[in-house]
Design a protein around this motif. Structure first.
Motif, PDB file in Angstrom:
ATOM      1  N   SER A 108       0.756  -1.057   0.044  1.00 20.58           N
ATOM      2  CA  SER A 108      -0.148   0.124  -0.022  1.00 20.58           C
ATOM      3  C   SER A 108       0.842   1.256  -0.059  1.00 20.58           C
ATOM      4  O   SER A 108       0.829   2.307  -0.661  1.00 20.58           O
ATOM      5  CB  SER A 108      -0.883   0.136   1.381  1.00 20.58           C
ATOM      6  OG  SER A 108      -1.576  -1.074   1.214  1.00 20.58           O
ATOM      7  N   ALA A 109       2.039   1.229   0.625  1.00 16.45           N
ATOM      8  CA  ALA A 109       2.752   2.396   0.759  1.00 16.45           C
ATOM      9  C   ALA A 109       3.384   2.633  -0.374  1.00 16.45           C
ATOM     10  O   ALA A 109       3.590   3.889  -1.091  1.00 16.45           O
ATOM     11  CB  ALA A 109       4.022   2.273   1.653  1.00 16.45           C
ATOM     12  N   LEU A 110       3.827   1.672  -1.190  1.00 23.66           N
ATOM     13  CA  LEU A 110       4.543   1.731  -2.581  1.00 23.66           C
ATOM     14  C   LEU A 110       3.406   2.314  -3.731  1.00 23.66           C
ATOM     15  O   LEU A 110       3.673   3.205  -4.370  1.00 23.66           O
ATOM     16  CB  LEU A 110       5.061   0.664  -3.288  1.00 23.66           C
ATOM     17  CG  LEU A 110       5.844   0.517  -4.346  1.00 23.66           C
ATOM     18  CD1 LEU A 110       7.208   1.379  -4.080  1.00 23.66           C
ATOM     19  CD2 LEU A 110       6.283  -0.846  -4.704  1.00 23.66           C
ATOM     20  N   ALA A 111       2.155   1.726  -3.430  1.00 23.59           N
ATOM     21  CA  ALA A 111       1.113   2.515  -4.561  1.00 23.59           C
ATOM     22  C   ALA A 111       0.879   4.037  -4.089  1.00 23.59           C
ATOM     23  O   ALA A 111       0.708   4.540  -5.189  1.00 23.59           O
ATOM     24  CB  ALA A 111      -0.109   1.644  -4.201  1.00 23.59           C
ATOM     25  N   LEU A 112       0.958   4.450  -2.882  1.00 19.25           N
ATOM     26  CA  LEU A 112       0.670   5.813  -2.258  1.00 19.25           C
ATOM     27  C   LEU A 112       1.973   6.512  -3.008  1.00 19.25           C
ATOM     28  O   LEU A 112       1.573   7.709  -3.319  1.00 19.25           O
ATOM     29  CB  LEU A 112       0.762   5.877  -0.868  1.00 19.25           C
ATOM     30  CG  LEU A 112       0.209   6.928  -0.179  1.00 19.25           C
ATOM     31  CD1 LEU A 112      -0.985   7.379  -0.886  1.00 19.25           C
ATOM     32  CD2 LEU A 112       0.227   7.166   1.205  1.00 19.25           C
ATOM     33  N   ALA A 113       3.068   5.925  -2.902  1.00 19.85           N
ATOM     34  CA  ALA A 113       4.273   6.468  -3.377  1.00 19.85           C
ATOM     35  C   ALA A 113       4.157   6.905  -4.988  1.00 19.85           C
ATOM     36  O   ALA A 113       5.025   7.837  -5.333  1.00 19.85           O
ATOM     37  CB  ALA A 113       5.506   5.859  -3.029  1.00 19.85           C
ATOM     38  N   ALA A 114       3.363   6.381  -5.687  1.00 14.65           N
ATOM     39  CA  ALA A 114       3.507   6.557  -7.165  1.00 14.65           C
ATOM     40  C   ALA A 114       2.798   7.732  -7.258  1.00 14.65           C
ATOM     41  O   ALA A 114       2.852   8.459  -8.336  1.00 14.65           O
ATOM     42  CB  ALA A 114       2.577   5.661  -7.615  1.00 14.65           C
ATOM     43  N   LEU A 115       1.908   8.203  -6.528  1.00 15.40           N
ATOM     44  CA  LEU A 115       1.111   9.552  -6.740  1.00 15.40           C
ATOM     45  C   LEU A 115       2.138  10.743  -6.976  1.00 15.40           C
ATOM     46  O   LEU A 115       1.729  11.710  -7.711  1.00 15.40           O
ATOM     47  CB  LEU A 115       0.286   9.717  -5.534  1.00 15.40           C
ATOM     48  CG  LEU A 115      -1.061   8.770  -5.523  1.00 15.40           C
ATOM     49  CD1 LEU A 115      -1.883   9.198  -4.126  1.00 15.40           C
ATOM     50  CD2 LEU A 115      -1.792   8.606  -6.395  1.00 15.40           C
ATOM     51  N   PRO A 116       3.086  11.159  -6.060  1.00  8.83           N
ATOM     52  CA  PRO A 116       3.890  12.175  -6.484  1.00  8.83           C
ATOM     53  C   PRO A 116       4.506  11.945  -7.978  1.00  8.83           C
ATOM     54  O   PRO A 116       4.809  13.026  -8.186  1.00  8.83           O
ATOM     55  CB  PRO A 116       4.866  12.298  -5.415  1.00  8.83           C
ATOM     56  CG  PRO A 116       4.422  11.543  -4.034  1.00  8.83           C
ATOM     57  CD  PRO A 116       3.364  10.334  -4.852  1.00  8.83           C
TER      58      PRO A 116
END
Length: 546
Positions: A108-116
């Protein structure tokens, strides 16, 4: 298994973003950002030679641009700054992943990190006041949240360093985008009001002082006042103030968030339902519903603003979590104020609100992710909201090329100059290479060059310093009774070594055109432009300068 799938998608998104750097040439906005930095690297002075008040961000990139130009010249400069932007968003992505990997899990953190990585304001992947302001603002708010998240107890070294870093990032944010100072002031006020947060207030203030003190001591205040007088208030981060605009902005915020009764209804039903899977499905589908309701041409800015407005609904799923309440107070609330400020003070109005909204959008996605994880045992499913949002961001980046043709029509790579190795249309490639070849033949570093009415890209094609008070469209600043500001500036730097380039079919500054035609010789006429240099009458020129 879930982490491997998300990691594969993340890797693909990084590669697509890097590949996208090679496509599309904006002769206006992006070139303007680069030309401001290039002009400073050539030796022009802040607010003295360049009078556009948006230029302060260029001071942050000056060392890098100066070194590049000194070693390699302007060849490939635009692509180089795009690569710098790419590294900048990768750093933001790394920060997001580092902060939340333990809280929501690796996938989940890696998916969130794709946003920037996917969030590219106006689809212009370059260092500018927009991208630097958004990036430093988000990083500062998240680092401040991290420093608070390590309390209670005595102030730890790690918390202190995070607070100092937060203050430093927020200071740089204000330099890049001055009206985001409201985010910094609100964050400082929140720390003051919360008794438990005062322990890190000093560290946060110290970080900000590392930027503020040198800025206040070295800032050219008198030159800045002269620049503000020149622009007559046309500062895109300090313009268009009115009560009607504020009303329209608040109305749009209401329309894009709380006015969606079906979202509120579903949220309430989900919270009341005993079926946890129903609530988890709601958390996953809210970003998808936003995607459906967002016009692809409006892009990531509108998506960020939607998510900012929907964050209070998403917060309902995690309201019992202390860290979620801290995130809402310290990241989402300043982001809301930042969105109002960037929209209210920009000529782009509500569209520009997406700049300040990005940190709040991250909060919304994070709340939805945790809402799923609280109701479903599998943490990896929490990645779904971030995956949907990142999918929209990258679809938008793929589809929209700012002020150039669709990506499938960008088939010709420029082979020289600042746009080297970037693909555009064959017609634009011919224009760029023809103009640059002509400029090299008349280039004279003892003179200056002007492009009128507006061609910021032109100033990147020569070593000559600009003979205009701004590398943007100068005539936009010619307001009121003073309609000849560009002409007056050109007269003050008049020389037979000057070069003047007129864009055919778009000239509005007829006064400057008349002066150039009278005192220079037509050297080259192209279907798209005319180049003037030398002098048609040296005696008249001497008299005019006298």
């Amino acid at each position: 298994m879930a982490f491997c799938i998300v990691a594969a998608g993340f890797g693909a998104s990084v590669l697509v973003s890097f590949w996208r750097l090679y496509y599309g040439i904006s002769l206006s906005d992006e070139s303007f950002y680069v030309a401001l930095q290039y002009r400073l690297a050539m030796g022009d002075r802040l607010f003295v030679d360049e009078l556009n008040t948006l230029q302060l961000f260029a001071a942050l990139t000056y060392p890098v641009v100066k070194a590049y130009v000194g070693i390699l010249g302007t060849g490939g400069l635009v692509l180089f700054l795009r690569a710098c932007f790419f590294c900048f968003v990768l750093a933001q992505s790394s920060l997001v992943f580092h902060l939340f990997k333990k809280r929501v899990g690796l996938a989940s953190a890696l998916a969130l990190a794709a946003l920037p990585i996917g969030f590219v304001p106006y689809c212009i992947p370059s260092l500018s006041y927009n991208t630097l302001g958004v990036g430093f603002c988000m990083a500062g708010s998240l680092l401040l949240f991290q420093s608070l998240g390590r309390e209670p107890g005595p102030l730890r070294t790690s918390s202190r360093s995070s607070a100092v870093s937060a203050g430093l990032c927020h200071g740089l944010c204000v330099v890049a985008f001055p009206t985001l100072a409201c985010v910094v002031l609100l964050s400082w006020f929140i720390l003051m009001c919360r008794r438990k947060s005062r322990s890190i207030l000093g560290a946060y203030t110290t970080g900000g002082a590392l930027v503020a003190v040198p800025l206040l001591l070295l800032f050219p205040w008198q030159a800045f006042q002269n620049a503000m007088a020149f622009t007559a208030g046309r500062f895109s981060t300090l313009s268009g103030w009115s009560g009607a605009k504020l009303y329209a902005l608040v109305r749009d915020f209401y329309y894009w968030g709380p006015s969606k009764p079906w979202i509120a209804g579903i949220t309430i039903l989900s919270l009341a339902s005993r079926k946890k899977r129903f609530a988890a499905l709601t958390c996953a589908l809210i970003p998808l519903s936003v995607w459906v309701g967002t016009h692809i041409t409006e892009g990531t800015l509108q998506m960020a603003l939607y998510l900012l407005c929907l964050a209070p609904f998403a917060f309902c799923f995690v309201a019992d979590t202390p860290q979620a309440r801290t995130l809402l107070l310290l990241v989402w609330l300043p982001s809301l104020v930042g969105a109002l400020a960037t929209g209210f003070t920009s000529t782009n109005a509500t569209r520009a609100s997406g700049l300040g909204a990005f940190a709040g959008a991250l909060c919304c996605v994070l709340f939805l992710m945790e809402g799923i994880q609280k109701r479903v045992g599998l943490k990896a499913l929490g990645a779904l909201p971030a995956v949907f949002c990142a999918g929209f961001f990258f679809a938008h980046t793929w589809k929209v090329i700012y002020r150039d043709a669709p990506i499938q029509e960008l088939t010709a790579a420029v082979s020289m100059g600042p746009f080297d190795r970037i693909y555009t249309t064959p017609k634009r490639k011919e224009f760029i290479e023809s103009l640059q070849s002509d400029l090299r033949q008349v280039e004279n570093e003892e003179g200056r060059v002007v492009f009128f009415d507006a061609l910021p890209a032109g100033y990147l094609m020569t070593r000559m310093r600009p003979a205009a008070p701004t590398v943007w469209n100068c005539i936009q600043f010619s307001v009121g009774t003073d309609k000849h500001r560009c002409l007056d500036f050109y007269r003050s730097h008049l020389s037979p070594n000057n070069v003047a380039v007129q864009l055919i079919g778009v000239t509005e500054d007829v006064a400057l055109l008349d002066f150039v035609q009278r005192y220079h010789t037509l050297w080259r006429e192209h279907v798209d432009y005319r180049i003037f240099t030398g002098t048609a009458n040296r005696q008249k020129l001497a008299e005019r300068k006298g």
